[in-house]
Design a protein around this motif. Structure first.
Motif, mmCIF file in Angstrom:
data_model
loop_
_atom_site.group_PDB
_atom_site.id
_atom_site.type_symbol
_atom_site.label_atom_id
_atom_site.label_comp_id
_atom_site.label_asym_id
_atom_site.label_seq_id
_atom_site.Cartn_x
_atom_site.Cartn_y
_atom_site.Cartn_z
ATOM 1 N N SER A 249 1.033 -1.095 -0.214
ATOM 2 C CA SER A 249 0.001 -0.179 0.035
ATOM 3 C C SER A 249 0.851 1.142 -0.166
ATOM 4 O O SER A 249 1.947 1.226 0.652
ATOM 5 C CB SER A 249 -0.873 -0.088 1.164
ATOM 6 O OG SER A 249 -1.811 1.255 1.455
ATOM 7 N N ASN A 250 0.665 2.504 -0.501
ATOM 8 C CA ASN A 250 1.146 3.651 -0.654
ATOM 9 C C ASN A 250 0.605 4.643 0.435
ATOM 10 O O ASN A 250 0.976 5.556 0.794
ATOM 11 C CB ASN A 250 0.830 4.463 -2.068
ATOM 12 C CG ASN A 250 1.921 3.572 -3.062
ATOM 13 O OD1 ASN A 250 2.971 3.358 -2.649
ATOM 14 N ND2 ASN A 250 1.294 3.733 -4.316
ATOM 15 N N ASP A 251 -0.787 3.904 1.072
ATOM 16 C CA ASP A 251 -1.292 4.909 1.948
ATOM 17 C C ASP A 251 -1.527 4.207 3.408
ATOM 18 O O ASP A 251 -2.395 4.790 4.289
ATOM 19 C CB ASP A 251 -2.248 5.824 1.545
ATOM 20 C CG ASP A 251 -3.247 4.703 1.085
ATOM 21 O OD1 ASP A 251 -3.383 3.366 1.337
ATOM 22 O OD2 ASP A 251 -4.444 5.118 0.361
ATOM 23 N N ASN A 252 -1.351 2.949 3.556
ATOM 24 C CA ASN A 252 -1.669 2.126 4.628
ATOM 25 C C ASN A 252 -3.263 1.791 4.723
ATOM 26 O O ASN A 252 -3.677 1.735 5.895
ATOM 27 C CB ASN A 252 -1.017 2.602 5.759
ATOM 28 C CG ASN A 252 -1.000 1.586 7.036
ATOM 29 O OD1 ASN A 252 -0.711 0.431 6.808
ATOM 30 N ND2 ASN A 252 -0.861 1.650 7.944
ATOM 31 N N SER A 253 -4.172 2.052 3.789
ATOM 32 C CA SER A 253 -5.255 2.113 3.650
ATOM 33 C C SER A 253 -5.918 1.236 2.452
ATOM 34 O O SER A 253 -6.483 0.195 2.839
ATOM 35 C CB SER A 253 -5.916 3.506 3.701
ATOM 36 O OG SER A 253 -7.309 3.338 3.763
ATOM 37 N N SER A 270 3.229 6.785 -5.340
ATOM 38 C CA SER A 270 2.067 7.390 -5.869
ATOM 39 C C SER A 270 2.661 8.580 -6.551
ATOM 40 O O SER A 270 3.883 9.044 -6.394
ATOM 41 C CB SER A 270 1.329 8.169 -4.525
ATOM 42 O OG SER A 270 2.227 8.504 -3.718
ATOM 43 N N LYS A 276 7.722 9.579 -0.084
ATOM 44 C CA LYS A 276 6.884 8.537 -0.117
ATOM 45 C C LYS A 276 6.966 7.615 0.816
ATOM 46 O O LYS A 276 8.226 7.145 1.188
ATOM 47 C CB LYS A 276 6.871 8.246 -1.727
ATOM 48 C CG LYS A 276 7.094 9.236 -2.693
ATOM 49 C CD LYS A 276 5.427 9.573 -2.938
ATOM 50 C CE LYS A 276 5.543 10.754 -3.919
ATOM 51 N NZ LYS A 276 4.127 11.318 -4.279
ATOM 52 N N THR A 277 5.795 6.826 1.174
ATOM 53 C CA THR A 277 6.063 5.708 2.126
ATOM 54 C C THR A 277 5.334 4.562 1.446
ATOM 55 O O THR A 277 4.416 4.616 0.952
ATOM 56 C CB THR A 277 5.659 5.867 3.506
ATOM 57 O OG1 THR A 277 6.230 7.013 4.224
ATOM 58 C CG2 THR A 277 5.717 4.949 4.394
ATOM 59 N N HIS A 279 4.104 0.846 2.440
ATOM 60 C CA HIS A 279 3.636 -0.354 3.585
ATOM 61 C C HIS A 279 3.636 -1.610 2.841
ATOM 62 O O HIS A 279 3.177 -1.954 1.752
ATOM 63 C CB HIS A 279 2.442 0.144 4.114
ATOM 64 C CG HIS A 279 2.430 1.598 4.455
ATOM 65 N ND1 HIS A 279 2.630 2.122 5.753
ATOM 66 C CD2 HIS A 279 2.141 2.835 3.739
ATOM 67 C CE1 HIS A 279 2.520 3.466 5.896
ATOM 68 N NE2 HIS A 279 2.255 3.803 4.730
#
Length: 281
Positions: A249-253, A270, A276-277, A279
């Motif tokens: 995931s790029n947003d942990n969602s 993204s 950028k993170t 996950h």
């Protein structure tokens, strides 16, 4: 009562002398029950419940037969008697006759019971045969057959020594494994309507309630990238069942679909410059 008078040769007549006897020409009536009227027995050793009445002289004796032809010796009447059925599974009939104190013998009275000595056979499957469980709460799939009286009850154990109470047979059962990760066994015994208990049947499963641990590195830990297409370096370990899948995931969602675990993965960050993170699970 019978009376008598005597007369001598001179013509003198005595007073009346008498004696009495009870005329009883009616045979006793009665009944017999095997094991209190049970339909089945798992043992040839049974208990007969006996009842007989006689209006005049009273019940004196009784005798028994397995075929209504060959009889035991007459014995003193009692309301209960231990009895041994003939060997071999199947329907058994016990006959009784009663005799009163006048010597009248009753007709035969009988009761039947089915002798069944063969126990049920069966199986048990934990969580539909899965190798691993993530929770101690599992579902048991159960199957049992019995050649005679039918499967009646079941009981369970985690160690084949301490057992749950007998309960009605069913094809599914919620069960709790013993606490702590590792290999687990569940045992079951089945009992038929005759009272025969089966040997233990079992199935095993590995309880693994501890999630994997791991790490992720974007472009080998680089501080910057000029391209949104990056390479993820992945590492994960699991002490019991082993690492199976991963998702990103790029947003942990919002997550990608689960895929086979690998130590490397091409990934797209993204859009737009900035921090950028990425996950991983």
């Amino acid at each position: 009562t019978v009376y008598v008078q005597y007369r001598d040769n001179a013509g003198n007549v005595s007073s009346s002398y008498s004696d009495g006897i009870t005329l009883d020409s009616t045979a006793p009536t009665g009944s017999i029950l095997i094991n209190a009227g049970a339909l089945y027995t798992s043992s040839t050793s049974v208990t007969l419940t006996l009842s007989a009445t006689d209006a005049l002289s009273g019940i004196s004796q009784m005798r028994f037969s397995n075929d209504n032809a060959s009889w035991t010796a007459w014995e003193t009447y009692a309301t209960s008697r231990a009895y041994t059925l003939p060997s071999g599974d199947g329907s058994k009939t016990v006959y009784v006759q009663y005799r009163d104190n006048a010597g009248n013998s009753s007709t035969s009275y009988s009761d039947s019971i089915i002798l069944e000595t063969l126990p049920p056979t069966g199986t048990i499957i934990i969580n539909a045969g899965a190798t691993y469980a993530t929770s101690a709460a599992v579902t048991l799939t159960l199957s049992a057959t019995d050649p005679g009286s039918g499967v009646y009850q079941m009981r369970f154990s985690n160690d084949n020594a301490s057992w749950s109470v007998w309960e009605a047979y069913a094809t599914s059962k919620a069960w709790a494994l013993t606490a702590g990760d590792g290999s687990k066994m569940v045992y079951v015994q089945y009992k038929d309507n005759a009272g025969n208990a089966s040997t233990s049947f079992s199935d095993g499963i590995i309880l693994d309630s501890t999630a994997p641990s791991g790490s992720i590195s974007v472009n080998s830990g680089a501080a910057y990238t000029t391209n949104a297409s990056v390479t993820l370096s992945l590492s994960a370990s699991d002490s019991l069942s082993g690492v199976f899948q991963m998702r990103f995931s790029n947003d942990n969602s919002s997550w990608s679909g689960w895929e086979a675990y690998s130590t490397s993965k091409a990934w797209t960050l993204s859009a737009g410059d900035g921090s950028k993170t990425v996950h991983v699970q």
